[in-house]
Design a protein around this motif. Structure first.
Motif, PDB file in Angstrom:
ATOM      1  N   THR A 279       0.847  -1.190   0.000  1.00 56.93           N
ATOM      2  CA  THR A 279       0.000   0.000   0.000  1.00 56.93           C
ATOM      3  C   THR A 279       0.879   1.235   0.000  1.00 56.93           C
ATOM      4  OG1 THR A 279      -0.113  -0.002   2.398  1.00 56.93           O
ATOM      5  CG2 THR A 279      -1.886  -1.138   1.226  1.00 56.93           C
ATOM      6  N   PRO A 280       0.431   2.311  -0.637  1.00 57.67           N
ATOM      7  CA  PRO A 280       1.237   3.518  -0.678  1.00 57.67           C
ATOM      8  C   PRO A 280       1.364   4.138   0.710  1.00 57.67           C
ATOM      9  CG  PRO A 280      -0.896   3.894  -1.734  1.00 57.67           C
ATOM     10  CD  PRO A 280      -0.831   2.446  -1.360  1.00 57.67           C
ATOM     11  N   SER A 281       2.474   4.853   0.904  1.00 52.32           N
ATOM     12  CA  SER A 281       2.671   5.576   2.163  1.00 52.32           C
ATOM     13  C   SER A 281       1.635   6.680   2.264  1.00 52.32           C
ATOM     14  CB  SER A 281       4.061   6.209   2.190  1.00 52.32           C
ATOM     15  OG  SER A 281       5.034   5.228   2.042  1.00 52.32           O
ATOM     16  N   LYS A 282       1.290   7.044   3.464  1.00 50.57           N
ATOM     17  CA  LYS A 282       0.360   8.155   3.669  1.00 50.57           C
ATOM     18  C   LYS A 282       1.138   9.461   3.573  1.00 50.57           C
ATOM     19  CE  LYS A 282      -3.154   5.881   6.279  1.00 50.57           C
ATOM     20  NZ  LYS A 282      -4.143   5.536   5.355  1.00 50.57           N
ATOM     21  N   GLN A 283       0.643  10.374   2.771  1.00 51.45           N
ATOM     22  CA  GLN A 283       1.288  11.659   2.620  1.00 51.45           C
ATOM     23  C   GLN A 283       0.954  12.549   3.809  1.00 51.45           C
ATOM     24  OE1 GLN A 283      -0.252  11.796  -1.617  1.00 51.45           O
ATOM     25  NE2 GLN A 283       1.422  13.237  -1.703  1.00 51.45           N
ATOM     26  N   GLN A 284       1.954  13.258   4.319  1.00 51.24           N
ATOM     27  CA  GLN A 284       1.730  14.203   5.398  1.00 51.24           C
ATOM     28  C   GLN A 284       0.861  15.356   4.898  1.00 51.24           C
ATOM     29  OE1 GLN A 284       2.728  13.641   8.533  1.00 51.24           O
ATOM     30  NE2 GLN A 284       3.670  11.737   7.899  1.00 51.24           N
ATOM     31  N   LYS A 285       1.222  15.897   3.753  1.00 44.97           N
ATOM     32  CA  LYS A 285       0.485  16.995   3.130  1.00 44.97           C
ATOM     33  C   LYS A 285       0.339  16.627   1.655  1.00 44.97           C
ATOM     34  CE  LYS A 285       2.564  21.017   3.233  1.00 44.97           C
ATOM     35  NZ  LYS A 285       3.010  22.387   3.420  1.00 44.97           N
ATOM     36  N   PRO A 286      -0.814  16.137   1.233  1.00 44.87           N
ATOM     37  CA  PRO A 286      -0.975  15.700  -0.153  1.00 44.87           C
ATOM     38  C   PRO A 286      -0.684  16.823  -1.144  1.00 44.87           C
ATOM     39  CG  PRO A 286      -2.897  15.102   1.160  1.00 44.87           C
ATOM     40  CD  PRO A 286      -2.047  15.992   2.004  1.00 44.87           C
TER      41      PRO A 286
ATOM     42  N   ASN B 149      13.960  18.084   2.982  1.00 42.76           N
ATOM     43  CA  ASN B 149      14.440  18.949   4.061  1.00 42.76           C
ATOM     44  C   ASN B 149      13.882  18.536   5.424  1.00 42.76           C
ATOM     45  OD1 ASN B 149      15.901  20.371   2.171  1.00 42.76           O
ATOM     46  ND2 ASN B 149      14.355  21.953   1.926  1.00 42.76           N
ATOM     47  N   SER B 150      12.758  17.824   5.427  1.00 45.04           N
ATOM     48  CA  SER B 150      12.192  17.339   6.690  1.00 45.04           C
ATOM     49  C   SER B 150      13.035  16.212   7.283  1.00 45.04           C
ATOM     50  CB  SER B 150      10.753  16.851   6.483  1.00 45.04           C
ATOM     51  OG  SER B 150      10.723  15.546   5.902  1.00 45.04           O
ATOM     52  N   GLY B 151      13.840  15.564   6.431  1.00 45.08           N
ATOM     53  CA  GLY B 151      14.648  14.431   6.873  1.00 45.08           C
ATOM     54  C   GLY B 151      13.860  13.149   7.026  1.00 45.08           C
ATOM     55  N   SER B 152      12.592  13.149   6.611  1.00 42.75           N
ATOM     56  CA  SER B 152      11.710  11.992   6.795  1.00 42.75           C
ATOM     57  C   SER B 152      11.633  11.145   5.529  1.00 42.75           C
ATOM     58  CB  SER B 152      10.306  12.466   7.178  1.00 42.75           C
ATOM     59  OG  SER B 152       9.391  11.392   7.100  1.00 42.75           O
ATOM     60  N   LEU B 153      12.098   9.921   5.644  1.00 41.13           N
ATOM     61  CA  LEU B 153      11.993   8.989   4.527  1.00 41.13           C
ATOM     62  C   LEU B 153      10.530   8.723   4.180  1.00 41.13           C
ATOM     63  CD1 LEU B 153      13.406   7.129   2.524  1.00 41.13           C
ATOM     64  CD2 LEU B 153      13.438   5.369   4.314  1.00 41.13           C
TER      65      LEU B 153
ATOM     66  N   LEU C 222      16.630   6.939  -1.718  1.00 41.52           N
ATOM     67  CA  LEU C 222      16.213   8.093  -0.924  1.00 41.52           C
ATOM     68  C   LEU C 222      16.913   8.118   0.437  1.00 41.52           C
ATOM     69  CD1 LEU C 222      12.412   8.243  -1.782  1.00 41.52           C
ATOM     70  CD2 LEU C 222      14.293   9.558  -2.786  1.00 41.52           C
ATOM     71  N   GLU C 223      17.198   6.950   1.007  1.00 40.17           N
ATOM     72  CA  GLU C 223      17.985   6.901   2.249  1.00 40.17           C
ATOM     73  C   GLU C 223      19.357   7.507   2.020  1.00 40.17           C
ATOM     74  OE1 GLU C 223      17.819   2.709   3.142  1.00 40.17           O
ATOM     75  OE2 GLU C 223      16.143   2.972   4.537  1.00 40.17           O
ATOM     76  N   ASN C 224      19.968   7.188   0.874  1.00 44.50           N
ATOM     77  CA  ASN C 224      21.276   7.767   0.529  1.00 44.50           C
ATOM     78  C   ASN C 224      21.192   9.282   0.410  1.00 44.50           C
ATOM     79  OD1 ASN C 224      22.530   5.251   0.489  1.00 44.50           O
ATOM     80  ND2 ASN C 224      22.167   4.972  -1.696  1.00 44.50           N
ATOM     81  N   LEU C 225      20.131   9.779  -0.185  1.00 45.65           N
ATOM     82  CA  LEU C 225      19.932  11.224  -0.303  1.00 45.65           C
ATOM     83  C   LEU C 225      19.831  11.859   1.082  1.00 45.65           C
ATOM     84  CD1 LEU C 225      19.266  13.805  -1.931  1.00 45.65           C
ATOM     85  CD2 LEU C 225      16.877  13.069  -1.887  1.00 45.65           C
TER      86      LEU C 225
ATOM     87  N   ASN D 201       8.036  10.781   4.430  1.00 40.22           N
ATOM     88  CA  ASN D 201       7.513  11.921   3.668  1.00 40.22           C
ATOM     89  C   ASN D 201       7.927  11.837   2.200  1.00 40.22           C
ATOM     90  OD1 ASN D 201       6.369  12.911   5.998  1.00 40.22           O
ATOM     91  ND2 ASN D 201       7.804  14.596   6.236  1.00 40.22           N
ATOM     92  N   LEU D 202       9.169  11.408   1.949  1.00 39.53           N
ATOM     93  CA  LEU D 202       9.629  11.272   0.565  1.00 39.53           C
ATOM     94  C   LEU D 202       8.903  10.129  -0.142  1.00 39.53           C
ATOM     95  CD1 LEU D 202      13.462  11.841   0.910  1.00 39.53           C
ATOM     96  CD2 LEU D 202      11.881  13.206  -0.459  1.00 39.53           C
ATOM     97  N   LEU D 203       8.828   8.977   0.498  1.00 42.75           N
ATOM     98  CA  LEU D 203       8.186   7.820  -0.133  1.00 42.75           C
ATOM     99  C   LEU D 203       6.707   8.054  -0.405  1.00 42.75           C
ATOM    100  CD1 LEU D 203       9.880   4.878   1.770  1.00 42.75           C
ATOM    101  CD2 LEU D 203      10.148   5.462  -0.653  1.00 42.75           C
ATOM    102  N   ALA D 204       6.085   8.909   0.382  1.00 38.96           N
ATOM    103  CA  ALA D 204       4.667   9.211   0.192  1.00 38.96           C
ATOM    104  C   ALA D 204       4.402   9.914  -1.133  1.00 38.96           C
ATOM    105  CB  ALA D 204       4.148  10.065   1.345  1.00 38.96           C
TER     106      ALA D 204
END
Length: 133
Positions: free
Chosen positions: A2-9, A25-29, A60-63, A31-34
């Protein structure tokens, strides 16, 4: 998967590049995967395609390990029904292992698709796809 839930669609495709920078910039993987559909494709700098969020996660972890600050803007957005072609421009400022400043800049190419809830997600993300050959 299932897709990740977006913090702010992302409700407008032309906002995807700024949303990516904000998530980075949030540092949250999460948030990126969403921002990606579960079977999306991400093209690595060497041209290798990664398919699906499990493979994309590693890139994205590398980024995020660079602990940089990204700025990104939309250059253009061409919509066709529930799909849009984007071109963006980003600059990433980070520090190398020795503390020296690193600056990465590129022009991107992406394809995004409107989701059933009205948000937009990447189906193809090519961070260096807008560079001239």
């Amino acid at each position: 998967m299932t897709p990740s839930k977006q913090q702010k669609p992302v409700l407008n495709p032309e906002d995807m590049n700024a949303a990516f920078a904000e998530a980075c910039n949030s540092g949250s993987l999460d948030n990126l995967l969403a921002l990606y559909e579960p079977d999306a494709v991400l093209i690595q700098p060497n041209g290798n395609p990664l398919r699906g969020t499990e493979q994309i996660r590693i890139e994205l972890e590398n980024l995020l390990r660079q602990k940089g600050r990204m700025e990104s803007r939309n250059v253009y957005c061409i919509r066709f029904e529930d799909i849009a072609l984007l071109r963006g421009h980003f600059v990433l400022h980070a520090e190398g292992p020795d503390g020296s400043p690193i600056r990465m800049e590129a022009r991107t190419s992406e394809i995004v698709r409107r989701q059933p809830d009205g948000s937009w997600r990447y189906i193809v993300d090519h961070p260096f796809g807008g560079e001239q050959a």
